[in-house]
Write a protein that holds these residues in place. Structure first.
Motif, mmCIF file in Angstrom:
data_model
loop_
_atom_site.group_PDB
_atom_site.id
_atom_site.type_symbol
_atom_site.label_atom_id
_atom_site.label_comp_id
_atom_site.label_asym_id
_atom_site.label_seq_id
_atom_site.Cartn_x
_atom_site.Cartn_y
_atom_site.Cartn_z
ATOM 1 N N MET A 121 3.875 -0.344 7.109
ATOM 2 C CA MET A 121 3.693 -1.751 6.746
ATOM 3 C C MET A 121 5.002 -2.308 6.185
ATOM 4 O O MET A 121 5.231 -2.344 4.987
ATOM 5 N N PHE A 130 0.958 -7.917 4.328
ATOM 6 C CA PHE A 130 1.786 -8.342 5.453
ATOM 7 C C PHE A 130 2.799 -9.424 5.114
ATOM 8 O O PHE A 130 3.508 -9.913 5.987
ATOM 9 N N LYS A 161 4.422 -7.298 12.178
ATOM 10 C CA LYS A 161 4.225 -6.900 10.786
ATOM 11 C C LYS A 161 4.178 -5.385 10.572
ATOM 12 O O LYS A 161 3.806 -4.934 9.492
ATOM 13 N N ALA A 162 4.558 -4.612 11.574
ATOM 14 C CA ALA A 162 4.609 -3.156 11.412
ATOM 15 C C ALA A 162 5.713 -2.583 12.282
ATOM 16 O O ALA A 162 6.083 -3.155 13.316
ATOM 17 N N ILE A 197 -0.157 -7.015 13.112
ATOM 18 C CA ILE A 197 0.774 -6.019 13.657
ATOM 19 C C ILE A 197 1.404 -6.552 14.935
ATOM 20 O O ILE A 197 2.607 -6.383 15.176
ATOM 21 N N ASN A 233 3.906 3.082 12.327
ATOM 22 C CA ASN A 233 2.650 2.789 11.617
ATOM 23 C C ASN A 233 2.927 2.448 10.157
ATOM 24 O O ASN A 233 2.111 2.690 9.271
ATOM 25 N N THR A 271 -5.730 -6.809 10.875
ATOM 26 C CA THR A 271 -4.678 -5.793 10.975
ATOM 27 C C THR A 271 -4.015 -5.802 12.338
ATOM 28 O O THR A 271 -2.788 -5.873 12.449
ATOM 29 N N LYS A 293 11.692 -4.554 5.606
ATOM 30 C CA LYS A 293 12.049 -4.764 7.011
ATOM 31 C C LYS A 293 13.557 -4.892 7.191
ATOM 32 O O LYS A 293 14.154 -4.255 8.071
#
Length: 297
Positions: free
Chosen positions: A221, A85, A215-216, A211, A219, A207, A261
């Motif tokens: 990463m 992450f 952080k997602a 998220i 689905n 997780t 990202k």
């Protein structure tokens, strides 16, 4: 009161006489009960996750405290959050009775200490902004109990994860998760069902919490760190999946952006690197919100 994790399992009384196939068949059957046990405590796990999300949003840390297998599982979860992450190493911390030495070798008396956990929590400057989770299969480990007690003194919100009902650490925590996995195939070996249950619960907590802090995307990463060739390849494939670009095009976008990202936002928002960075700042790192902002412009 006898602890469930210390009782003998009636199904494995003749374990030493079983064939390998019979032994692993039994272990597989017993492991299936772990999933059912976790289903019973999903509302409690949800409460913990909501509390951890609030902690992260306020700039606090998630701290796992355990001994033996439980301590190692906490450290494992904390360490793996960093490359998965792209969080700061200090955002999720695992503390174990006996410290780093105990990861590989037992440290005599460490888990029975009533002062060691407090000293270690003082060393990392535990504050009311943090959230502490005590891990103990038995639910009675002194090291973990003292950590929860000290956290309470400091005004820190806490949770506990145990594998016995009405455990000592449950009474000390704000939120108590008791995944009752029953007697082990090998009597008392809580690295088996109890350890599996704790690993699965920790997977859920870290997780889902991360998220929910951006952080997602879908689905995917999107904050994975490209620290080796496998992860660089994964990063490029994630960009390709999210944007529809070819592998070569996604590789070029990754090289230009420097992160998964940012590359996704640049491509989908048709933005420059600087514009995409600004969109992510405005959206607090959430890709969906960044793209919605871009659509409104």
């Amino acid at each position: 009161m006898d602890k469930e994790t210390e009782k003998r399992n009636c199904a494995s009384m003749n374990l030493d006489q079983m064939s390998v196939r019979e032994m692993i068949q039994l272990m597989n059957e017993e492991d299936q009960s772990v999933i059912v046990a976790i289903q019973q405590v999903l509302p409690k796990i949800e409460q913990v996750i909501e509390a951890v999300i609030a902690t992260f949003q306020a700039g606090g840390r998630l701290i796992y405290v355990g001994a033996g297998t439980s301590g190692r599982l906490g450290i494992l979860d904390a360490v793996e959050c960093v490359p998965t992450f792209d969080i700061e190493p200090g955002q999720v911390i695992g503390l174990m009775a006996g410290g780093d030495t105990a990861i590989k070798s037992a440290v005599e008396g460490a888990e029975d200490s009533l002062t060691l956990a407090q000293e270690e929590l003082q060393a990392i400057q535990l504050s009311e902004h943090d959230f502490l989770i005590g891990l103990s299969a038995s639910g009675s480990t002194p090291y973990v109990k003292s950590a929860l007690a000290y956290a309470k003194e400091c005004g820190v919100k806490t949770a506990s994860i145990a594998n016995n009902p009405s455990s000592d650490i449950s009474a000390l925590a704000n939120i108590a998760i008791e995944v009752v996995t029953g007697p082990e195939v090998l009597t008392g070996s809580t690295r088996l069902k109890a350890g599996t249950a704790q690993k699965l619960v920790l997977n859920m907590i870290s997780t889902a919490s991360l998220i929910k802090t951006g952080k997602a995307y879908q689905n995917l990463m999107i904050d994975v760190q490209g620290t080796n060739q496998k992860l660089i390849d994964r990063s490029i494939r994630i960009i390709s999946e999210a944007t529809g670009l070819s592998y070569r095009q996604a590789s070029e976008a990754y090289e230009l952006a420097g992160s998964v990202k940012l590359a996704i936002v640049m491509v989908l928002a048709k933005a420059t690197k600087e514009e995409a960075e600004d969109l992510l700042v405005q959206s607090q790192g959430f890709v969906r919100q960044a793209l919605e902002l871009a659509d409104k412009k």
